[in-house]
Design an enzyme around this catalytic site. Structure first.
Site, PDB file in Angstrom:
ATOM      1  N   TRP A  10       2.776   3.437   1.312  1.00 48.78           N
ATOM      2  CA  TRP A  10       3.214   4.482   2.237  1.00 48.78           C
ATOM      3  C   TRP A  10       4.449   4.031   3.026  1.00 48.78           C
ATOM      4  O   TRP A  10       4.770   4.594   4.060  1.00 48.78           O
ATOM      5  CB  TRP A  10       2.099   4.804   3.228  1.00 48.78           C
ATOM      6  CG  TRP A  10       1.037   5.701   2.709  1.00 48.78           C
ATOM      7  CD1 TRP A  10      -0.203   5.343   2.300  1.00 48.78           C
ATOM      8  CD2 TRP A  10       1.094   7.124   2.565  1.00 48.78           C
ATOM      9  NE1 TRP A  10      -0.930   6.437   1.905  1.00 48.78           N
ATOM     10  CE2 TRP A  10      -0.157   7.548   2.058  1.00 48.78           C
ATOM     11  CE3 TRP A  10       2.077   8.080   2.806  1.00 48.78           C
ATOM     12  CZ2 TRP A  10      -0.452   8.886   1.800  1.00 48.78           C
ATOM     13  CZ3 TRP A  10       1.773   9.407   2.547  1.00 48.78           C
ATOM     14  CH2 TRP A  10       0.530   9.801   2.045  1.00 48.78           C
TER      15      TRP A  10
ATOM     16  N   TYR B 280       0.797  -1.211   0.000  1.00 50.23           N
ATOM     17  CA  TYR B 280       0.000   0.000   0.000  1.00 50.23           C
ATOM     18  C   TYR B 280       0.834   1.267   0.000  1.00 50.23           C
ATOM     19  O   TYR B 280       0.391   2.303   0.429  1.00 50.23           O
ATOM     20  CB  TYR B 280      -1.012  -0.017   1.152  1.00 50.23           C
ATOM     21  CG  TYR B 280      -2.136   0.945   0.894  1.00 50.23           C
ATOM     22  CD1 TYR B 280      -2.940   0.784  -0.229  1.00 50.23           C
ATOM     23  CD2 TYR B 280      -2.352   2.022   1.724  1.00 50.23           C
ATOM     24  CE1 TYR B 280      -3.939   1.684  -0.494  1.00 50.23           C
ATOM     25  CE2 TYR B 280      -3.365   2.929   1.455  1.00 50.23           C
ATOM     26  CZ  TYR B 280      -4.153   2.757   0.346  1.00 50.23           C
ATOM     27  OH  TYR B 280      -5.155   3.647   0.063  1.00 50.23           O
TER      28      TYR B 280
END
Length: 772
Positions: free
Chosen positions: A113, A111
C-alpha cells in the site's frame, strides 16, 4: 517546496490537487469525483511533520555489537549516520548473509500500500532489488485483508479477482437489483480507498440511486454504520462471528418452503445433496433451522424466517465482506455466502447472485479498462520458501517447524536478515507482544520508512524514504477511468530518498547496478512503462498519445470494457462451453479436494464451527477491530485529519450506552480495554449504532507501549492489536484472524500519560571519521 502551481496528483483515497501554501499543503478533490474522501486532508501537514525521519539511522547496540540474535530492539538509542555510511553497512550485511548463508535466509517484507503510483510501488521495488541483487528472498503470499478468501475461492468458484471484481457492477445494481443482503455490510469508509488510486467514488451514490428505484438493502452486522445512510438499510444486528449459522438457517428455510432453485443447483453445482443432508441434520440430528440459529446469532427465529421469505422475491444479490473472513474459520462465511446465492439460483444474472467483498475497496463493482498497463518487472525469485503473510511471528519464532497450507506441508525457514520496505507490521499484525518477541530473532532488520512507525523503531538500520508527493509517477489502476501524471509537488523531506534511488545505490555496491537499473533513472522507467503499455495494447481500440504529450496534459481518460457479467455470466449462459476453473467445472458446494486435505478446521463443505475464543465472565465483550475511517490502515496517523478525529489524543472506542452504564463509563471519557494479552487506552463514544455486548475500536493507531518490554503490553494510544490473537483462520489458508477479540472495558480515572507515538526516538550523531 518544488512547485508553486496546483498539481493533479493521485492517492489511495482519490485524485486531488495539491499546492504548497504558507500553512502547509493546500489540497482539494478532483472536480469530477462525485463523493470525494475527506482523508486527503491528511496530506495538508504530512510533508514536514516532526514524525518524519530526517536521515539514515542505525541502532546503537547493532553498531557496537554487530548482527546479533536476541537483541532487545525496544527503546535503544539510534545513531544518525551519513548516506554513504548507511549504504556501506546495508550492502556489507546483505553480502554477508547472501554469501555465507544464502538468499533463503533473507526475508523480503512489504505490504504493497506504499504508493498509488505504478512505478514507486514499494513491493515491486524491493522484490526486484532482492531478486536482482541477493539472488532471491523468502516471500509472503496473500494479504491480511483477504487471506482466507484468496485461498478458498479458487477451489470452489474461481479466481479471486473474477469472483470479487469482475461480475456484478454498481451499474447493474442501480438497474436490476431488488435486494442486497450484505453480510458484514458495505461500509463506504472502506470503499473510499483503492490500491493504485481512484478518481471517482461511486459506491454511495450508486446505493442511493438503487434505493430510490426500490432496491432494499439489508445490513447483517453488529454495526449499523456498516452501510451508509443513503442505502436506507434494514439493520439486522448479529453476534460477531456467527454469520454462517444465519446463512445455514436461511438455506434450511428455503428448503422447508420449497423455494430453493433445484434446477440451478442440479445444473451448475456439485455436492448439493450431501450439503442438504447437513443442513437438515440427517447425520448429526441437528437441523440448522431458524430456532437453532437464533441461539447462536441472537436473531430471533421469526426474523430469520421473514428474512428467508424476502430473499425469494425479485433479483437478490448476496455479498460477504472481507471482515467476516478475518476471524477463526474465516473461510466458512465466504463459502456459505456462495452456497446461499446458489440456493437462490441467481448467480450470473445482472445485479444478482454473489459478489464477494463488494464495497470493500473502490476497485470492486467497476468495469475494467480496455488497456492493461505494464509495471516494473520484478525478475525471478529462485528461493522456493514462503509464508502466508499473517504468519510472520510464527516463522521468526519457529524456524524449521512444519505448517499446513492449501493441502501441502511446508517448513518455516531460518531467517537471519529481514528487509522491510512498504508496510507496518506493528499495525497489520496481531498480538503485538508476540510480534515484538519475534522481531528479536533476526540478526539484522533493515527498514525503509517515511516516519517513525513502531516498525522503524524496531529496526537496526532505518533508511528515510520519500512519500508520494515527493516523487514522479504514473497513477493508474485496472478499474479506474483515469491515468494521472503524478508529478512531484514538493522536494524530498530532509535527506529522504526514493526507494528506487536507495536500491540503485545498494545495487552498485553489490555489483549488480546494471542488472537492477537497466540503465534507467525514474523518468526512464516511467517512459518504459508507458511505451510498453502502448506496445502491449496496440489493438485495444484506444490509442495512447506519446509520453511527452501525456505528461504535459497531466491526465488521460481511459475507455472501459463492456459490462458483460464476467465469468459467472458466461458460465450461466453455457456451462459446457465456459466451465468454471474448479475441479468439477461447476460451483463446488462440496469440495472433494478440500475434503481430501482432512483439515478439522476446514471441512469439505461450509459448516458451523464454534470459535475457540468467545466472551467469558472475565472478558464479556466482543471487540471488533475494524478498518479506520480517517486513514488507510496506519498511514499518516500523525496527520491532521486523522488527529482531528481522536479525543484526548487517543483513538475512539464505540460502545453501547447500556454496556457503558453498567461500568460507570460516560461519553467522551477515557477507558482501558484489556484481556489476557494486554491492554490499551482509548477515548469512548456511546452509540446505539453498536449492538449491546460489542465494542468497536478501529485499527491503525500507532503502537505506543507504556512499557515496551512488558509481557502484557499496554498501549496508551489505542492500538487494538495488543488485544487480538495471533491465530490462523484455518490450516487451509493460514489467514489473519484479527477482526475479533474478547475484552473487558473499565473507566480510566487516573490522569494518563501523553501519547508519544509520533515523537522520534532518542538519537546521537556519529562522529566524523578521524574525530572520536
Amino acid at each position: 517546496m518544488l512547485q508553486e502551481k496546483e498539481i493533479l496528483h493521485s492517492s489511495h483515497w482519490g485524485a486531488f490537487y495539491a499546492r504548497p501554501g504558507r500553512d502547509g499543503l493546500q489540497v482539494r478533490p478532483y472536480e469530477d469525483d462525485p463523493n470525494p474522501s475527506p482523508v486527503i486532508g491528511n496530506f495538508t501537514d504530512a510533508l514536514n511533520h516532526p514524525a518524519r525521519i530526517r536521515q539514515p539511522m542505525v541502532r546503537k547496540g547493532w553498531l557496537e555489537r554487530g548482527p546479533t540474535r536476541g537483541a532487545d530492539r525496544n527503546g535503544d538509542t539510534f545513531v544518525a549516520v551519513s548516506w554513504e555510511r548507511a549504504f556501506d553497512l546495508v550492502a556489507r550485511e546483505l553480502r554477508r548473509v547472501r554469501d555465507e548463508f544464502g538468499a533463503g535466509q533473507i526475508f523480503g517484507g512489504s505490504y504493497g500500500w506504499a504508493s498509488a503510483g505504478r512505478f514507486h510501488h514499494t513491493q515491486s521495488q524491493i522484490h526486484r532489488f532482492l531478486n536482482t541483487c541477493t539472488d532471491g528472498y523468502v516471500r509472503s503470499v496473500n494479504s491480511y485483508s483477504a487471506g482466507a478468501s484468496t485461498v478458498l475461492l479458487p477451489h470452489v468458484a474461481g479466481p479471486f479477482d473474477d469472483v470479487s471484481r469482475r461480475g456484478v457492477t454498481w451499474r447493474q445494481i442501480e438497474q436490476y437489483t431488488d435486494c442486497v443482503i450484505a453480510f458484514g455490510g458495505m461500509a463506504t469508509k472502506n470503499s473510499m480507498v483503492a490500491s493504485g488510486g481512484i478518481s471517482h467514488h461511486i459506491e454511495e451514490p450508486s446505493m442511493a440511486a438503487a434505493r430510490r428505484r426500490g432496491c432494499h438493502f439489508i445490513n447483517v452486522s453488529p454495526l449499523r454504520t456498516d452501510l451508509p445512510e443513503g442505502a436506507d438499510a434494514e439493520w439486522v444486528p448479529i453476534r460477531p462471528g456467527t454469520d454462517v449459522a444465519l446463512m445455514l438457517a436461511l438455506v434450511h428455510e428455503l428448503v422447508a418452503m420449497g423455494r430453493h432453485d433445484r434446477a440451478f443447483l442440479s445444473r451448475y453445482c456439485v455436492g448439493w445433496d450431501r450439503f442438504q443432508d447437513y443442513v437438515l441434520g440427517t447425520a448429526d440430528r441437528q437441523p440448522k433451522d431458524p430456532r437453532w440459529a437464533a441461539g447462536i446469532t441472537g436473531i430471533d427465529a421469526g426474523t430469520i424466517r421473514a428474512l428467508a421469505a424476502r430473499l425469494t422475491q425479485g433479483r437478490v444479490l448476496v455479498t460477504v465482506s472481507h471482515s467476516l473472513q478475518r476471524s477463526e474459520h474465516g473461510e466458512q462465511p465466504v463459502w456459505m455466502g456462495l452456497v446461499l446465492a446458489a440456493a437462490l439460483g441467481q448467480i450470473g444474472l445482472p445485479g444478482g447472485g454473489y459478489s464477494y467483498a463488494l464495497g470493500t475497496i473502490a476497485h470492486y463493482g467497476r468495469l475494467d479498462n480496455r488497456i492493461r498497463f505494464a509495471s516494473l518487472p520484478q525478475g525471478r525469485n529462485p528461493v522456493q520458501a514462503f509464508i502466508p503473510v499473517a504468519r510472520i511471528s510464527d516463522m521468526l519464532l519457529n524456524p524449521g517447524q512444519e505448517f499446513d497450507y492449501d493441502g501441502a506441508v511446508h517448513r518455516y525457514p531460518e531467517i537471519r536478515l529481514v528487509y522491510w520496505a512498504g508496510g507496518n507490521p506493528f499495525h497489520h499484525h496481531q498480538q503485538l507482544a508476540r510480534l515484538r518477541d519475534a522481531f528479536r530473532r533476526p540478526e539484522t532488520i533493515i527498514v525503509h520508512e517515511v516516519a517513525w512507525t513502531a516498525t522503524a523503531r524496531h529496526a537496526d538500520i532505518v533508511l528515510p524514504c520519500t512519500m508520494t508527493l515527493e516523487r514522479d509517477d504514473l497513477g493508474v489502476t485496472q478499474t479506474d477511468s483515469m491515468l494521472i501524471a503524478m508529478k512531484r509537488v514538493a522536494a524530498p523531506y530532509a535527506q529522504a530518498r526514493d526507494d528506487y534511488d536507495i536500491f540503485a545505490e545498494l545495487a552498485k555496491r553489490l555489483e549488480r547496478h546494471e542488472a537492477f537499473t537497466e540503465g534507467r533513472d525514474t523518468m526512464g522507467w516511467l517512459r518504459w512503462i508507458y511505451s510498453e503499455t502502448q506496445r502491449r495494447n496496440a489493438s485495444s481500440g484506444q490509442a495512447l498519445p506519446d509520453f511527452d504529450t501525456f505528461w504535459e496534459q497531466g491526465r488521460l481518460e481511459l475507455q472501459k470494457a463492456p459490462d458483460d457479467g464476467g465469468m459467472f455470466r458466461r458460465f450461466r449462459e453455457d456451462p459446457a462451453a465456459h466451465p468454471l476453473p474448479t475441479p468439477s467445472g461447476r460451483i463446488e458446494i462440496v469440495s472433494e479436494r478440500i475434503a481430501g486435505f482432512r483439515y478439522e478446521d476446514c471441512p469439505g463443505h461450509p459448516a458451523w464451527l464454534a470459535k475457540r475464543e468467545t466472551p467469558t465472565e472475565r472478558y464479556p465483550l466482543w471487540l471488533i477491530a475494524n478498518q479506520p475511517a480517517t486513514r488507510l490502515h496506519s498511514q499518516l496517523d500523525f496527520a491532521r485529519y486523522s488527529q482531528s478525529n481522536k479525543r484526548h489524543g487517543r483513538e475512539v472506542c464505540t460502545m453501547h450506552p447500556a454496556d457503558a452504564a453498567a461500568r460507570g463509563i460516560s461519553d467522551g471519557g477515557l477507558v482501558r480495554l484489556y484481556n489476557e494479552r494486554g491492554g490499551c487506552q482509548a477515548a469512548v463514544r456511546l452509540s446505539e449504532d453498536v449492538m449491546p455486548g460489542v465494542a468497536q475500536l478501529p485499527t491503525g493507531a500507532w503502537y505506543d507501549p507504556i512499557d515496551p518490554s512488558a509481557a502484557r503490553p499496554e498501549c496508551r494510544h489505542g492500538n487494538p492489536n495488543v488485544l487480538t490473537g495471533d491465530l490462523p483462520t484455518s490450516a487451509l489458508s493460514q489467514g489473519c484472524s484479527g477482526q475479533l477479540a474478547r475484552v473487558e472495558i473499565e473507566r480510566l480515572d487516573a490522569e494518563p500519560e501523553p501519547v508519544r507515538a509520533f515523537v522520534p526516538p532518542p538519537f546521537i550523531s556519529e562522529p566524523e571519521p578521524g574525530r572520536r
